[in-house]
Design a protein around this motif. Structure first.
Motif, PDB file in Angstrom:
ATOM      1  N   ASP A 103       0.847  -1.207   0.000  1.00 27.27           N
ATOM      2  CA  ASP A 103       0.000   0.000   0.000  1.00 27.27           C
ATOM      3  C   ASP A 103       0.885   1.261   0.000  1.00 27.27           C
ATOM      4  N   TYR A 104       0.225   2.384  -0.316  1.00 21.63           N
ATOM      5  CA  TYR A 104       0.968   3.616  -0.563  1.00 21.63           C
ATOM      6  C   TYR A 104       1.784   4.068   0.653  1.00 21.63           C
ATOM      7  N   GLN A 105       1.183   3.967   1.841  1.00 23.11           N
ATOM      8  CA  GLN A 105       1.892   4.436   3.044  1.00 23.11           C
ATOM      9  C   GLN A 105       3.168   3.635   3.283  1.00 23.11           C
ATOM     10  N   ASN A 106       3.076   2.312   3.042  1.00 24.57           N
ATOM     11  CA  ASN A 106       4.280   1.487   3.224  1.00 24.57           C
ATOM     12  C   ASN A 106       5.335   1.792   2.159  1.00 24.57           C
ATOM     13  N   VAL A 107       4.852   2.080   0.959  1.00 25.30           N
ATOM     14  CA  VAL A 107       5.786   2.475  -0.114  1.00 25.30           C
ATOM     15  C   VAL A 107       6.512   3.747   0.303  1.00 25.30           C
ATOM     16  N   ARG A 108       5.760   4.704   0.874  1.00 25.27           N
ATOM     17  CA  ARG A 108       6.363   5.970   1.327  1.00 25.27           C
ATOM     18  C   ARG A 108       7.408   5.714   2.411  1.00 25.27           C
ATOM     19  N   ARG A 109       7.074   4.841   3.363  1.00 27.20           N
ATOM     20  CA  ARG A 109       8.026   4.553   4.459  1.00 27.20           C
ATOM     21  C   ARG A 109       9.272   3.854   3.920  1.00 27.20           C
ATOM     22  N   PHE A 110       9.051   2.952   2.979  1.00 28.20           N
ATOM     23  CA  PHE A 110      10.175   2.226   2.367  1.00 28.20           C
ATOM     24  C   PHE A 110      11.126   3.221   1.680  1.00 28.20           C
ATOM     25  N   ILE A 111      10.532   4.138   0.933  1.00 29.64           N
ATOM     26  CA  ILE A 111      11.363   5.123   0.216  1.00 29.64           C
ATOM     27  C   ILE A 111      12.119   6.003   1.215  1.00 29.64           C
ATOM     28  N   TYR A 112      11.427   6.395   2.269  1.00 32.78           N
ATOM     29  CA  TYR A 112      12.078   7.239   3.284  1.00 32.78           C
ATOM     30  C   TYR A 112      13.264   6.508   3.921  1.00 32.78           C
ATOM     31  N   GLN A 113      13.032   5.245   4.280  1.00 27.47           N
ATOM     32  CA  GLN A 113      14.109   4.454   4.901  1.00 27.47           C
ATOM     33  C   GLN A 113      15.285   4.286   3.937  1.00 27.47           C
ATOM     34  N   LEU A 114      14.951   4.052   2.680  1.00 24.46           N
ATOM     35  CA  LEU A 114      15.989   3.829   1.675  1.00 24.46           C
ATOM     36  C   LEU A 114      16.860   5.072   1.494  1.00 24.46           C
ATOM     37  N   GLU A 115      16.190   6.235   1.417  1.00 22.38           N
ATOM     38  CA  GLU A 115      16.990   7.432   1.144  1.00 22.38           C
ATOM     39  C   GLU A 115      17.644   8.025   2.389  1.00 22.38           C
ATOM     40  N   SER A 116      17.153   7.643   3.563  1.00 27.78           N
ATOM     41  CA  SER A 116      17.798   8.169   4.773  1.00 27.78           C
ATOM     42  C   SER A 116      18.752   7.151   5.399  1.00 27.78           C
ATOM     43  N   GLY A 117      18.864   5.980   4.788  1.00 30.91           N
ATOM     44  CA  GLY A 117      19.754   4.939   5.312  1.00 30.91           C
ATOM     45  C   GLY A 117      21.223   5.219   5.023  1.00 30.91           C
ATOM     46  N   PRO A 118      22.105   4.427   5.616  1.00 32.00           N
ATOM     47  CA  PRO A 118      23.540   4.697   5.465  1.00 32.00           C
ATOM     48  C   PRO A 118      24.122   4.252   4.116  1.00 32.00           C
ATOM     49  N   ASP A 119      23.411   3.395   3.410  1.00 35.92           N
ATOM     50  CA  ASP A 119      23.982   2.861   2.160  1.00 35.92           C
ATOM     51  C   ASP A 119      23.833   3.864   1.022  1.00 35.92           C
ATOM     52  N   PHE A 120      24.851   3.882   0.171  1.00 42.66           N
ATOM     53  CA  PHE A 120      24.839   4.838  -0.939  1.00 42.66           C
ATOM     54  C   PHE A 120      24.024   4.247  -2.093  1.00 42.66           C
ATOM     55  N   ILE A 121      22.723   4.411  -1.993  1.00 45.47           N
ATOM     56  CA  ILE A 121      21.839   3.928  -3.061  1.00 45.47           C
ATOM     57  C   ILE A 121      21.074   5.143  -3.595  1.00 45.47           C
ATOM     58  N   VAL A 122      21.145   5.301  -4.903  1.00 42.97           N
ATOM     59  CA  VAL A 122      20.462   6.431  -5.541  1.00 42.97           C
ATOM     60  C   VAL A 122      19.201   5.917  -6.213  1.00 42.97           C
ATOM     61  N   ILE A 123      18.093   6.599  -5.933  1.00 38.59           N
ATOM     62  CA  ILE A 123      16.856   6.248  -6.644  1.00 38.59           C
ATOM     63  C   ILE A 123      16.858   7.050  -7.943  1.00 38.59           C
ATOM     64  N   ASP A 124      16.981   6.350  -9.061  1.00 36.05           N
ATOM     65  CA  ASP A 124      17.031   7.054 -10.352  1.00 36.05           C
ATOM     66  C   ASP A 124      15.632   7.464 -10.808  1.00 36.05           C
ATOM     67  N   SER A 125      14.705   6.539 -10.669  1.00 41.28           N
ATOM     68  CA  SER A 125      13.340   6.864 -11.088  1.00 41.28           C
ATOM     69  C   SER A 125      12.379   5.888 -10.416  1.00 41.28           C
ATOM     70  N   MET A 126      11.119   6.264 -10.405  1.00 43.29           N
ATOM     71  CA  MET A 126      10.118   5.336  -9.881  1.00 43.29           C
ATOM     72  C   MET A 126       8.862   5.395 -10.728  1.00 43.29           C
ATOM     73  N   THR A 127       8.218   4.263 -10.816  1.00 41.34           N
ATOM     74  CA  THR A 127       6.962   4.169 -11.559  1.00 41.34           C
ATOM     75  C   THR A 127       5.931   3.562 -10.621  1.00 41.34           C
ATOM     76  N   LEU A 128       4.777   4.180 -10.587  1.00 38.33           N
ATOM     77  CA  LEU A 128       3.703   3.675  -9.717  1.00 38.33           C
ATOM     78  C   LEU A 128       2.571   3.176 -10.596  1.00 38.33           C
ATOM     79  N   ASN A 129       2.075   2.014 -10.293  1.00 44.09           N
ATOM     80  CA  ASN A 129       0.971   1.442 -11.066  1.00 44.09           C
ATOM     81  C   ASN A 129      -0.041   0.842 -10.122  1.00 44.09           C
TER      82      ASN A 129
END
Lengths: 184, 190
Positions: B139-165
């Protein structure tokens, strides 16, 4: 009245002559003092200026030689490689610092009920500006237009425009919207 | 009328030395003082030129030193970035994008439906990009939390793009397609 001077040694004002000679002598003394002072002062000044100029020229030569030797230690290829790597690292850090959460927060507050975002891709331009390309689905062109107006109105985006738009078989509008993102 | 000749004859002892002193002073001024003044003015100009040349040489030297320092500082910072921030190998890059993403998805109740990864070398730079495409459902809220965790985490991972369907039928989960990248410096000889 007898005007002819009959004396064998006619009188003249010796005091005036002596005064005139003394005055000229005084002028000569003053001139001598002036010339001597000028010679001393100018000689010292010349010597001082020449010394300073020679020292400055010598120091400039040393600095230029030092600068040249420093530059010799820099390999232009290595410098280019480091500059390129630094540019690449800065771009990557910029991408990593891009906040999708912030972008989603701001999109949520501007999205009309009948419009849905299907895709998003930020693009970091050469000047550091971030352009976001969004795929958007809506029922009516008016809704799309309201969405674009909202994006600009709340200060999240600038220069928003619909790059492409197509109709689908089920009557929806599919648009690609692009705008310059203005992060907080 | 003043009898100049007699005055001169009678005061010769005074007039000649005074006149000689005057003439000598004029000659001294013309022959010594004035040329000396010209030489001092020239020396002043030479000193000014030398001072400005010195200033230019100082700037040149400072620029060369700054270039050298900048190179060393940038090199050190880059090495620290490669060593401390980025994964140090393909295996390490894979670990942070494979295991940790799966754990993060699970933590936020997202279903991991697809993942693909491919290294992509950059001939112009020292880094290799590991490009990852992943599809998650939830669901959308979990997607939002996942994205937040991913971008605020210590690993150098860049989100290039996202598609929602989302399937139009009621209750269908939101499908998030993420295009991610991480970067590493390949080991020498790798």
């Amino acid at each position: 009245m007898l005007r002819t001077n009959l004396s064998t040694k006619p009188f003249y004002n010796e005091r005036a002559v002596h005064s005139a000679v003394a005055l000229v002598g005084l002028v000569a003394v003053v001139l001598t003092l002036f010339n001597v002072t000028q010679i001393v002062l100018l000689s010292r000044r010349q010597s001082d200026l020449n010394g300073r100029a020679a020292a400055a020229e010598q120091q400039a030569r040393q600095l230029r030689s030092h600068a040249a030797s420093l530059r010799k230690t820099i390999d232009p290829k290595q410098l280019d490689a480091i500059s390129g790597a630094a540019r690449e690292a800065n771009v990557l850090i910029g991408q990593r610092l891009f906040s999708w959460t912030d972008l989603l927060n701001r999109l949520e507050t501007t999205l009309p009920d009948d419009v849905r975002i299907t895709a998003m891709r930020p693009r970091v331009e050469k000047d550091g500006a971030v352009t976001v390309v969004m795929g958007v689905v809506g029922r009516r062109v008016e809704d799309m237009d309201r969405f674009m107006a909202n994006l600009e109105a709340n200060g999240s985006f600038a220069d928003v425009y619909a790059r492409e738009e197509n109709g689908t078989q089920d009557g929806l509008r599919l648009a690609t919207i692009e705008g310059r993102y203005l992060p907080k | 009328m003043i009898p100049f000749k007699r005055v001169f004859d009678e005061n010769r002892g005074l007039v000649i030395p005074v006149a000689a002193a005057l003439v000598l002073n004029v000659i001294a001024y013309v022959a010594i003082v004035y040329p000396l003044g010209v030489r001092v003015r020239n020396a002043g100009r030479r000193e000014e030129t030398a001072a400005s040349e010195l200033l230019a040489a100082q700037r040149d030297d400072q620029a060369s030193a700054a270039m050298l320092q900048g190179r060393d500082r940038t090199d050190t910072a880059l090495k620290a970035f490669y060593k401390d921030v980025l994964p140090n190998s393909l295996a390490s890059a894979n670990r942070i994008t494979y295991l940790r993403l799966a754990q993060l998805a699970e933590q936020h109740h997202l279903r991991y439906s697809h993942r693909s990864a491919e290294p992509e070398t950059n001939p112009q730079g020292p880094l290799t990009r590991l490009r990852i495409t992943t599809v998650l459902e939830g669901d959308y809220q979990n997607v939002r939390r996942f994205i937040y965790q991913l971008e605020s985490g210590p690993d150098f991972i860049v989100i290039d793009s996202m598609t929602l369907n989302q399937d139009p039928e009621a209750g269908a989960p939101l499908q998030l397609s993420l295009s991610l990248s991480t970067f590493y410096q390949p080991e020498h000889g790798a």
